[in-house]
Scaffold this motif. Structure first.
Motif, PDB file in Angstrom:
ATOM      1  N   ASN A 119       0.855  -1.189  -0.256  1.00  0.00           N
ATOM      2  CA  ASN A 119       0.020  -0.058  -0.144  1.00  0.00           C
ATOM      3  C   ASN A 119       0.977   1.046  -0.066  1.00  0.00           C
ATOM      4  N   VAL A 120       1.774   1.323   0.735  1.00  0.00           N
ATOM      5  CA  VAL A 120       2.782   2.716   0.991  1.00  0.00           C
ATOM      6  C   VAL A 120       3.398   2.580  -0.522  1.00  0.00           C
ATOM      7  N   GLN A 121       3.890   1.517  -0.906  1.00  0.00           N
ATOM      8  CA  GLN A 121       4.792   1.421  -2.114  1.00  0.00           C
ATOM      9  C   GLN A 121       3.917   2.085  -3.184  1.00  0.00           C
ATOM     10  N   ASN A 122       2.863   1.762  -3.351  1.00  0.00           N
ATOM     11  CA  ASN A 122       1.889   2.218  -4.325  1.00  0.00           C
ATOM     12  C   ASN A 122       1.529   3.901  -4.227  1.00  0.00           C
ATOM     13  N   MET A 123       1.531   4.137  -3.001  1.00  0.00           N
ATOM     14  CA  MET A 123       1.462   5.542  -2.734  1.00  0.00           C
ATOM     15  C   MET A 123       2.753   6.537  -3.208  1.00  0.00           C
ATOM     16  N   VAL A 124       3.760   5.914  -2.961  1.00  0.00           N
ATOM     17  CA  VAL A 124       5.039   6.590  -3.378  1.00  0.00           C
ATOM     18  C   VAL A 124       5.040   6.279  -4.876  1.00  0.00           C
ATOM     19  N   PHE A 125       4.642   5.200  -5.532  1.00  0.00           N
ATOM     20  CA  PHE A 125       4.923   5.184  -6.960  1.00  0.00           C
ATOM     21  C   PHE A 125       3.742   6.133  -7.592  1.00  0.00           C
ATOM     22  N   GLN A 126       2.854   6.482  -7.095  1.00  0.00           N
ATOM     23  CA  GLN A 126       1.774   7.284  -7.656  1.00  0.00           C
ATOM     24  C   GLN A 126       2.272   8.719  -7.551  1.00  0.00           C
ATOM     25  N   THR A 127       2.839   9.119  -6.656  1.00  0.00           N
ATOM     26  CA  THR A 127       3.820  10.331  -6.628  1.00  0.00           C
ATOM     27  C   THR A 127       4.653  10.342  -7.576  1.00  0.00           C
ATOM     28  N   LEU A 128       5.745   9.588  -7.846  1.00  0.00           N
ATOM     29  CA  LEU A 128       6.752   9.453  -8.811  1.00  0.00           C
ATOM     30  C   LEU A 128       6.034   9.383 -10.480  1.00  0.00           C
ATOM     31  N   GLU A 129       4.835   8.908 -10.287  1.00  0.00           N
ATOM     32  CA  GLU A 129       4.209   8.753 -11.747  1.00  0.00           C
ATOM     33  C   GLU A 129       3.772  10.349 -11.865  1.00  0.00           C
ATOM     34  N   MET A 130       3.209  11.028 -10.968  1.00  0.00           N
ATOM     35  CA  MET A 130       2.874  12.505 -11.035  1.00  0.00           C
ATOM     36  C   MET A 130       4.057  13.382 -11.399  1.00  0.00           C
ATOM     37  N   ALA A 131       5.258  12.810 -10.713  1.00  0.00           N
ATOM     38  CA  ALA A 131       6.322  13.951 -10.786  1.00  0.00           C
ATOM     39  C   ALA A 131       6.908  13.760 -12.277  1.00  0.00           C
ATOM     40  N   LYS A 132       6.666  12.558 -13.034  1.00  0.00           N
ATOM     41  CA  LYS A 132       7.144  12.395 -14.551  1.00  0.00           C
ATOM     42  C   LYS A 132       6.360  13.526 -15.330  1.00  0.00           C
ATOM     43  N   ASP A 133       4.972  13.872 -14.984  1.00  0.00           N
ATOM     44  CA  ASP A 133       4.350  14.848 -15.523  1.00  0.00           C
ATOM     45  C   ASP A 133       4.395  15.927 -15.111  1.00  0.00           C
ATOM     46  N   GLY A 134       5.270  16.329 -14.232  1.00  0.00           N
ATOM     47  CA  GLY A 134       5.362  17.864 -13.872  1.00  0.00           C
ATOM     48  C   GLY A 134       4.373  18.067 -12.943  1.00  0.00           C
ATOM     49  N   LYS A 135       3.657  17.155 -12.143  1.00  0.00           N
ATOM     50  CA  LYS A 135       2.735  17.431 -11.212  1.00  0.00           C
ATOM     51  C   LYS A 135       2.988  17.063  -9.879  1.00  0.00           C
ATOM     52  N   GLN A 136       2.260  17.360  -8.977  1.00  0.00           N
ATOM     53  CA  GLN A 136       2.399  16.973  -7.543  1.00  0.00           C
ATOM     54  C   GLN A 136       1.010  16.820  -6.560  1.00  0.00           C
ATOM     55  N   PRO A 137       0.979  16.164  -5.735  1.00  0.00           N
ATOM     56  CA  PRO A 137      -0.312  15.795  -4.947  1.00  0.00           C
ATOM     57  C   PRO A 137      -0.832  17.262  -4.278  1.00  0.00           C
ATOM     58  N   THR A 138      -2.071  17.410  -4.084  1.00  0.00           N
ATOM     59  CA  THR A 138      -2.590  18.463  -3.749  1.00  0.00           C
ATOM     60  C   THR A 138      -2.072  18.368  -1.691  1.00  0.00           C
ATOM     61  N   LEU A 139      -2.372  19.646  -1.214  1.00  0.00           N
ATOM     62  CA  LEU A 139      -1.869  19.662   0.331  1.00  0.00           C
ATOM     63  C   LEU A 139      -2.768  18.482   0.954  1.00  0.00           C
ATOM     64  N   ALA A 140      -4.079  18.374   0.627  1.00  0.00           N
ATOM     65  CA  ALA A 140      -4.801  17.371   1.365  1.00  0.00           C
ATOM     66  C   ALA A 140      -4.435  15.847   0.985  1.00  0.00           C
ATOM     67  N   GLU A 141      -3.994  15.862  -0.228  1.00  0.00           N
ATOM     68  CA  GLU A 141      -3.385  14.365  -0.643  1.00  0.00           C
ATOM     69  C   GLU A 141      -2.223  14.165  -0.161  1.00  0.00           C
ATOM     70  N   ALA A 142      -1.306  14.863   0.025  1.00  0.00           N
ATOM     71  CA  ALA A 142      -0.075  14.824   0.777  1.00  0.00           C
ATOM     72  C   ALA A 142      -0.210  14.739   2.389  1.00  0.00           C
ATOM     73  N   SER A 143      -1.233  15.099   2.754  1.00  0.00           N
ATOM     74  CA  SER A 143      -1.452  14.882   4.230  1.00  0.00           C
ATOM     75  C   SER A 143      -2.112  13.374   4.446  1.00  0.00           C
ATOM     76  N   ALA A 144      -2.866  13.116   3.679  1.00  0.00           N
ATOM     77  CA  ALA A 144      -3.453  11.890   3.500  1.00  0.00           C
ATOM     78  C   ALA A 144      -2.299  10.725   3.512  1.00  0.00           C
ATOM     79  N   MET A 145      -1.643  10.840   2.736  1.00  0.00           N
ATOM     80  CA  MET A 145      -0.536  10.002   2.455  1.00  0.00           C
ATOM     81  C   MET A 145       0.441   9.993   3.853  1.00  0.00           C
ATOM     82  N   LYS A 146       0.654  11.252   4.350  1.00  0.00           N
ATOM     83  CA  LYS A 146       1.552  11.230   5.615  1.00  0.00           C
ATOM     84  C   LYS A 146       0.866  10.211   6.630  1.00  0.00           C
TER      85      LYS A 146
END
Length: 412
Positions: free
Chosen positions: A325-352
């Motif tokens: 589960n945690v690896q999937n969260m990390v991978f999703q963030t990396l996938e977004m980074a490839k497109d020049g995006k990042q999670p919202t503050l709420a999404e980052a807080s949920a991940m944390k």
């Protein structure tokens, strides 16, 4: 779906060899001997050429900005991703491999680069970037990021008491910060303070951001705190007593900034910090799972390896579920980074919230699986349990993160 490339797996293997050779042998010294992490981190940077890559990248960024001074639209924007080569996957691997042994290492360099240097990069003038960034990105100098105060933890802005008052062309800084990562040893410190204009109510005052060098008159860096965990990440207090600061130390060299006041730069750092917690949690979970699988196969009770018992198997299975589960969260963030995006503050807080709780649960189960041995500091799961708990408070307590998640859902 993001997957580790062959190159990233090779980097992971090389980093794991470095950690095994240079960090594991010093684990007890880091935990109990007050060994600061900085020389080991500098050796890591040099071994993998990170210092050279970072120096080259920041030089190119600054040269580009220098050439574009007359054309603001051409000015490079953003944080330290470009200065560190933009290798998001490599960064995650570095974080998780260090966290398998000593999570505090990540706190030390993560704050220095991801918060201290990034704030200067995103808000500083060209002269300020040229002054401080080359030393920071190579770890020649260590940075700190000072927001939290004794009476303003979760309410960092509203309850802030550190003030800066105008005095001619200068500012005079007074106040105190606490729980500051790298605070005792930092060469460069980014400090948030409220502008005391003598008129505006305290809670409504503008937040200004300054850069201080160690040794400035009136600026005192306290000794490292004794803590429950994260021992390889020195934490301390900072004191400001009539510290005189020229306008060249005010980030942006103006009280008006195109990105808003200091609240905005702090909040932009929160996203990177909180998504970084997921990578840290992944390293802790991976190490606990590996340690427990080996121990369960080797530990014999009642004539059988404890791996044969279903309750032990249940613990191991739940650890693996947490890892996935945690690896999937990390991978999703990396996938977004490839497109020049990042999670919202709420999404980052949920991940944390999720990842820090998962790491803590896994580490405590690891202690339980090891039994009496798990409670002894000789075994690494004892340390990892203490360090994992730190993640539930580090980068903002989980209780406050839940409010950010709720506000994101409600559009507030």
């Amino acid at each position: 779906m993001y997957e580790w490339s062959e190159m990233e797996r090779a980097i992971q293997d090389a980093l794991r060899q470095f950690v095994d050779a240079e960090v594991r042998p010093h684990r007890e010294e880091l935990e109990f001997g007050d060994l600061p992490p900085y020389e080991i981190l500098r050796k890591l940077w040099k071994t993998f050429g990170i210092d050279v890559m970072a120096a080259d990248s920041i030089a190119k960024l600054l040269a580009k900005e220098r050439a574009a001074e007359t054309d603001d639209s051409a000015r490079p924007r953003g944080g330290m991703g470009g200065a560190l080569g933009g290798q998001a996957g490599m960064g995650v691997i570095l974080i998780k491999e260090l966290c398998r042994v000593s999570p505090g290492f990540v706190g030390a360099f993560g704050v220095s680069l991801g918060l201290g240097a990034s704030t200067i990069m995103s808000r500083g003038t060209l002269a300020q970037k040229e002054r401080w960034l080359p030393g920071l990105v190579t770890l020649e100098k260590i940075g700190a990021w000072a927001l939290t105060e004794p009476d303003s933890g979760s309410d960092a802005f509203g309850s802030m008491k550190t003030t800066a008052r105008r005095d001619g062309d200068d500012y005079v800084l007074n106040g105190q910060k606490t729980f500051i990562t790298n605070g005792p040893y930092a060469d460069v410190t980014v400090v948030y303070a409220k502008l005391d204009d003598g008129v505006t109510p305290a809670r409504d005052r503008k937040i200004l951001t300054f850069v201080l060098d160690a040794g400035l008159p009136g600026f005192t860096q306290g000794k490292p705190f004794r803590k429950m965990g994260f021992h390889s990440s020195p934490t301390g207090e900072l004191f400001f007593d009539e510290v005189r600061l020229g306008r060249d130390r005010l980030l942006g060299e103006t009280e008006e900034h195109d990105a808003g006041d200091g609240r905005d730069s702090a909040k932009s750092g929160f996203v990177a910090e909180r998504t970084g917690v997921a990578a840290m949690a992944l390293g802790i979970i991976e190490e606990c799972l590996d340690q427990c699988v080996r121990y369960a196969k080797d530990r014999v009770q009642f004539g059988r390896p404890i791996a044969d018992y279903q309750l032990v198997q249940l613990k191991l299975a739940n650890m693996e579920i947490a890892r996935v589960n945690v690896q999937n969260m990390v991978f999703q963030t990396l996938e977004m980074a490839k497109d020049g995006k990042q999670p919202t503050l709420a999404e980052a807080s949920a991940m944390k919230v999720y990842s820090s709780q998962a790491a803590t649960d896994v580490a405590m189960d690891a202690v339980q699986l090891f039994g009496g041995n798990g409670y002894m500091s000789e075994y690494p799961v004892e340390q990892l349990a203490r360090d994992a708990k730190s993640l539930m408070i580090y980068a903002g307590s989980n209780e406050v993160q839940l409010t950010h998640v709720a506000k994101g859902l409600l559009g507030r």
